[in-house]
Every structure is written in structure tokens, then in C-alpha cells.
Design a protein around this motif. Sequence first.
Motif, PDB file in Angstrom:
ATOM      1  N   VAL A  32       0.841  -1.203   0.000  1.00 49.41           N
ATOM      2  CA  VAL A  32       0.000   0.000   0.000  1.00 49.41           C
ATOM      3  C   VAL A  32       0.874   1.249   0.000  1.00 49.41           C
ATOM      4  CG1 VAL A  32      -1.914  -1.129   1.207  1.00 49.41           C
ATOM      5  CG2 VAL A  32      -0.220   0.135   2.517  1.00 49.41           C
ATOM      6  N   ASN A  33       0.273   2.295  -0.518  1.00 44.79           N
ATOM      7  CA  ASN A  33       0.943   3.594  -0.476  1.00 44.79           C
ATOM      8  C   ASN A  33       0.234   4.459   0.560  1.00 44.79           C
ATOM      9  OD1 ASN A  33      -1.372   4.762  -1.689  1.00 44.79           O
ATOM     10  ND2 ASN A  33      -0.560   4.325  -3.733  1.00 44.79           N
ATOM     11  N   LYS A  34       0.670   5.688   0.695  1.00 42.27           N
ATOM     12  CA  LYS A  34       0.135   6.588   1.721  1.00 42.27           C
ATOM     13  C   LYS A  34      -1.368   6.822   1.557  1.00 42.27           C
ATOM     14  CE  LYS A  34       1.369  10.832   4.073  1.00 42.27           C
ATOM     15  NZ  LYS A  34       2.337  11.929   4.166  1.00 42.27           N
ATOM     16  N   LYS A  35      -1.838   6.965   0.314  1.00 38.37           N
ATOM     17  CA  LYS A  35      -3.253   7.220   0.060  1.00 38.37           C
ATOM     18  C   LYS A  35      -4.134   6.035   0.446  1.00 38.37           C
ATOM     19  CE  LYS A  35      -2.510  10.389  -3.790  1.00 38.37           C
ATOM     20  NZ  LYS A  35      -2.687  10.617  -5.228  1.00 38.37           N
ATOM     21  N   GLU A  36      -3.635   4.811   0.278  1.00 43.55           N
ATOM     22  CA  GLU A  36      -4.429   3.601   0.529  1.00 43.55           C
ATOM     23  C   GLU A  36      -4.365   3.109   1.973  1.00 43.55           C
ATOM     24  OE1 GLU A  36      -3.619   1.424  -3.748  1.00 43.55           O
ATOM     25  OE2 GLU A  36      -2.114   1.262  -2.156  1.00 43.55           O
ATOM     26  N   LEU A  37      -3.413   3.582   2.727  1.00 45.04           N
ATOM     27  CA  LEU A  37      -3.140   3.026   4.054  1.00 45.04           C
ATOM     28  C   LEU A  37      -4.353   3.025   4.972  1.00 45.04           C
ATOM     29  CD1 LEU A  37      -1.081   1.800   5.993  1.00 45.04           C
ATOM     30  CD2 LEU A  37      -0.476   4.121   6.679  1.00 45.04           C
ATOM     31  N   ASP A  38      -4.996   4.160   5.164  1.00 47.52           N
ATOM     32  CA  ASP A  38      -6.132   4.234   6.086  1.00 47.52           C
ATOM     33  C   ASP A  38      -7.261   3.288   5.684  1.00 47.52           C
ATOM     34  OD1 ASP A  38      -4.963   6.031   7.817  1.00 47.52           O
ATOM     35  OD2 ASP A  38      -5.743   7.788   6.775  1.00 47.52           O
ATOM     36  N   ASN A  39      -7.547   3.192   4.394  1.00 53.05           N
ATOM     37  CA  ASN A  39      -8.605   2.296   3.926  1.00 53.05           C
ATOM     38  C   ASN A  39      -8.301   0.841   4.255  1.00 53.05           C
ATOM     39  OD1 ASN A  39     -10.077   4.426   2.892  1.00 53.05           O
ATOM     40  ND2 ASN A  39      -9.263   4.188   0.819  1.00 53.05           N
ATOM     41  N   HIS A  40      -7.059   0.433   4.045  1.00 56.15           N
ATOM     42  CA  HIS A  40      -6.678  -0.952   4.334  1.00 56.15           C
ATOM     43  C   HIS A  40      -6.731  -1.234   5.837  1.00 56.15           C
ATOM     44  CE1 HIS A  40      -5.373  -1.186   0.186  1.00 56.15           C
ATOM     45  NE2 HIS A  40      -5.249  -2.494   0.352  1.00 56.15           N
ATOM     46  N   ILE A  41      -6.240  -0.326   6.614  1.00 51.02           N
ATOM     47  CA  ILE A  41      -6.222  -0.532   8.069  1.00 51.02           C
ATOM     48  C   ILE A  41      -7.648  -0.607   8.611  1.00 51.02           C
ATOM     49  CG2 ILE A  41      -5.630   0.589  10.255  1.00 51.02           C
ATOM     50  CD1 ILE A  41      -2.953   1.297   8.918  1.00 51.02           C
ATOM     51  N   ASN A  42      -8.520   0.252   8.138  1.00 51.74           N
ATOM     52  CA  ASN A  42      -9.914   0.194   8.577  1.00 51.74           C
ATOM     53  C   ASN A  42     -10.603  -1.081   8.102  1.00 51.74           C
ATOM     54  OD1 ASN A  42      -9.750   2.653   9.902  1.00 51.74           O
ATOM     55  ND2 ASN A  42     -10.351   3.807   8.090  1.00 51.74           N
ATOM     56  N   ALA A  43     -10.273  -1.552   6.933  1.00 49.10           N
ATOM     57  CA  ALA A  43     -10.916  -2.742   6.370  1.00 49.10           C
ATOM     58  C   ALA A  43     -10.505  -4.015   7.108  1.00 49.10           C
ATOM     59  CB  ALA A  43     -10.575  -2.871   4.891  1.00 49.10           C
ATOM     60  N   TYR A  44      -9.274  -4.091   7.571  1.00 51.92           N
ATOM     61  CA  TYR A  44      -8.771  -5.331   8.150  1.00 51.92           C
ATOM     62  C   TYR A  44      -8.780  -5.357   9.670  1.00 51.92           C
ATOM     63  CZ  TYR A  44      -7.365  -5.968   3.354  1.00 51.92           C
ATOM     64  OH  TYR A  44      -7.367  -6.065   1.994  1.00 51.92           O
ATOM     65  N   GLN A  45      -9.242  -4.291  10.304  1.00 51.52           N
ATOM     66  CA  GLN A  45      -9.344  -4.244  11.764  1.00 51.52           C
ATOM     67  C   GLN A  45      -8.018  -4.644  12.395  1.00 51.52           C
ATOM     68  OE1 GLN A  45     -12.463  -3.404  13.300  1.00 51.52           O
ATOM     69  NE2 GLN A  45     -13.122  -2.896  11.244  1.00 51.52           N
ATOM     70  N   ASN A  46      -8.005  -5.762  13.131  1.00 49.10           N
ATOM     71  CA  ASN A  46      -6.778  -6.234  13.789  1.00 49.10           C
ATOM     72  C   ASN A  46      -6.183  -7.455  13.109  1.00 49.10           C
ATOM     73  OD1 ASN A  46      -6.686  -4.274  15.819  1.00 49.10           O
ATOM     74  ND2 ASN A  46      -8.256  -5.371  16.968  1.00 49.10           N
ATOM     75  N   ASP A  47      -6.642  -7.775  11.901  1.00 56.12           N
ATOM     76  CA  ASP A  47      -6.145  -8.945  11.184  1.00 56.12           C
ATOM     77  C   ASP A  47      -4.981  -8.610  10.268  1.00 56.12           C
ATOM     78  OD1 ASP A  47      -7.976 -10.590  12.376  1.00 56.12           O
ATOM     79  OD2 ASP A  47      -9.436 -10.451  10.756  1.00 56.12           O
ATOM     80  N   PHE A  48      -4.148  -7.677  10.665  1.00 58.65           N
ATOM     81  CA  PHE A  48      -3.021  -7.285   9.832  1.00 58.65           C
ATOM     82  C   PHE A  48      -1.826  -6.914  10.700  1.00 58.65           C
ATOM     83  CE2 PHE A  48      -4.744  -3.223  11.032  1.00 58.65           C
ATOM     84  CZ  PHE A  48      -3.633  -2.415  11.176  1.00 58.65           C
ATOM     85  N   ILE A  49      -0.682  -6.920  10.045  1.00 55.39           N
ATOM     86  CA  ILE A  49       0.529  -6.331  10.619  1.00 55.39           C
ATOM     87  C   ILE A  49       1.094  -5.406   9.558  1.00 55.39           C
ATOM     88  CG2 ILE A  49       2.896  -6.738  11.374  1.00 55.39           C
ATOM     89  CD1 ILE A  49       1.949  -9.288  12.685  1.00 55.39           C
ATOM     90  N   LEU A  50       1.352  -4.196   9.948  1.00 60.81           N
ATOM     91  CA  LEU A  50       1.930  -3.205   9.063  1.00 60.81           C
ATOM     92  C   LEU A  50       3.448  -3.322   9.150  1.00 60.81           C
ATOM     93  CD1 LEU A  50       1.462  -0.683   7.271  1.00 60.81           C
ATOM     94  CD2 LEU A  50       1.651   0.668   9.349  1.00 60.81           C
ATOM     95  N   VAL A  51       4.097  -3.547   8.010  1.00 63.24           N
ATOM     96  CA  VAL A  51       5.552  -3.662   7.970  1.00 63.24           C
ATOM     97  C   VAL A  51       6.085  -2.464   7.190  1.00 63.24           C
ATOM     98  CG1 VAL A  51       7.503  -5.083   7.270  1.00 63.24           C
ATOM     99  CG2 VAL A  51       5.388  -6.180   8.006  1.00 63.24           C
ATOM    100  N   SER A  52       7.015  -1.757   7.827  1.00 61.57           N
ATOM    101  CA  SER A  52       7.520  -0.530   7.228  1.00 61.57           C
ATOM    102  C   SER A  52       8.960  -0.291   7.674  1.00 61.57           C
ATOM    103  CB  SER A  52       6.633   0.647   7.673  1.00 61.57           C
ATOM    104  OG  SER A  52       7.152   1.861   7.224  1.00 61.57           O
ATOM    105  N   LYS A  53       9.650   0.577   6.940  1.00 64.24           N
ATOM    106  CA  LYS A  53      11.020   0.962   7.316  1.00 64.24           C
ATOM    107  C   LYS A  53      11.029   1.899   8.518  1.00 64.24           C
ATOM    108  CE  LYS A  53      12.656   0.884   2.560  1.00 64.24           C
ATOM    109  NZ  LYS A  53      13.172   1.696   1.456  1.00 64.24           N
ATOM    110  N   PHE A  54       9.883   2.526   8.771  1.00 65.62           N
ATOM    111  CA  PHE A  54       9.791   3.512   9.844  1.00 65.62           C
ATOM    112  C   PHE A  54       8.438   3.385  10.538  1.00 65.62           C
ATOM    113  CE2 PHE A  54       8.801   5.194   5.694  1.00 65.62           C
ATOM    114  CZ  PHE A  54       7.512   5.662   5.851  1.00 65.62           C
TER     115      PHE A  54
END
Length: 186
Positions: A32-54
Amino acid sequence: MNLKKIIVYQDNVLFSILNEIKENFNFEVLKVNKKELDNHINAYQNDFILVSKFKVGNFQNQLTLNNKPIKIDKLIEQINLKFLKEKFNFQSDFSVGSYKLNLNSREMIKDKKSIDLTEREINLIIFIYDKKEVTVKELQKMVWDYSPDLETHTVETHIYRLRKKMKETFGDENFILNTSNGYSIV
């Protein structure tokens, strides 16, 4: 099957690597990019882990990779463990049979007696208890991130040591039971 999601944020190289080997995972890999991030996080609730350099925002379930380079097997192990811990993150104490497992102090407690556990022992207990019955191959893959085809006695050795601790402190010889397919905790 509702797979957990790994959301790779603004890291094309990491996404490409994980996407190439995704058939070996029990999770889905998304970029995901910056524009898509909030939509994905809201869609997946707690069923995700965000992996990032920062670090991104104040999300509990994120894995920050600021210490690159990292071996891919270590990254996969960190992701698997993060998923296991996130499942029980809302509580630091929970029951495992007649015992209380404290994730913060890494202790197993019963009748005013306690033993200290290693991080690996906690992960082993949580995984077996959560799945009800597991095979050695599942433990190799999910707790150690080993190939299920690898010939090793790591799982058996850890279970032997954990059973020994439980017997010495609590007199419990049946904490982890052998089943026809592997192991269980009741």
C-alpha cells in the motif's frame, strides 16, 4: 479462509521479496501507499501487521524494520510471532488449562508457584493451546519458521525441556500431551 494480512508500506523491494515466496506463508501480502493506508487498516481491523522501514502512526500491530538488512527467515519469524502475540495482546494474563500465563513477566503461575519462561516457550505454549492439537511440522513452520521438510529435533527438545520445568515446579507430567498427530495442551 480468512488469512491475516501483511501490509507492506512504501517498501517495493520488501514487497517483491515477500510476494515471490508468498506460497510458504499463512498470511496474505499487500503493498500500500500513503493514500491507501487508512482504507486498508480500517478494512482489516486487527487482522493485519503493518511492515515498514519507519514507525507509522500509533498502530500497535506494526513491525518497523529500521535495522536493515534483515534475513528473510528472521523477518518471517518476527511476523509469525507478532501475529500470535497480537491475538492475546489485549490481556497480559490468560489461562492455559489450570495455569495462568503472564506475558509481561513471562511466568507460568499456579497455586502460588511460578516458573520463568523463555520467549520461545511462551510462543510454543500459545500456539499449541490456540490450535488445540498441532503436528511437529506445524510447530517447525509456525513457531521456528523452519521448513516442514527439515529433519530436526528442535521441537521435541524444547517440549522435553518445558515438560521437565513443569514437572519439577508443579509436579505436572501431563502439561503437553502427545497425540496421534503431535501435541496438545488441555
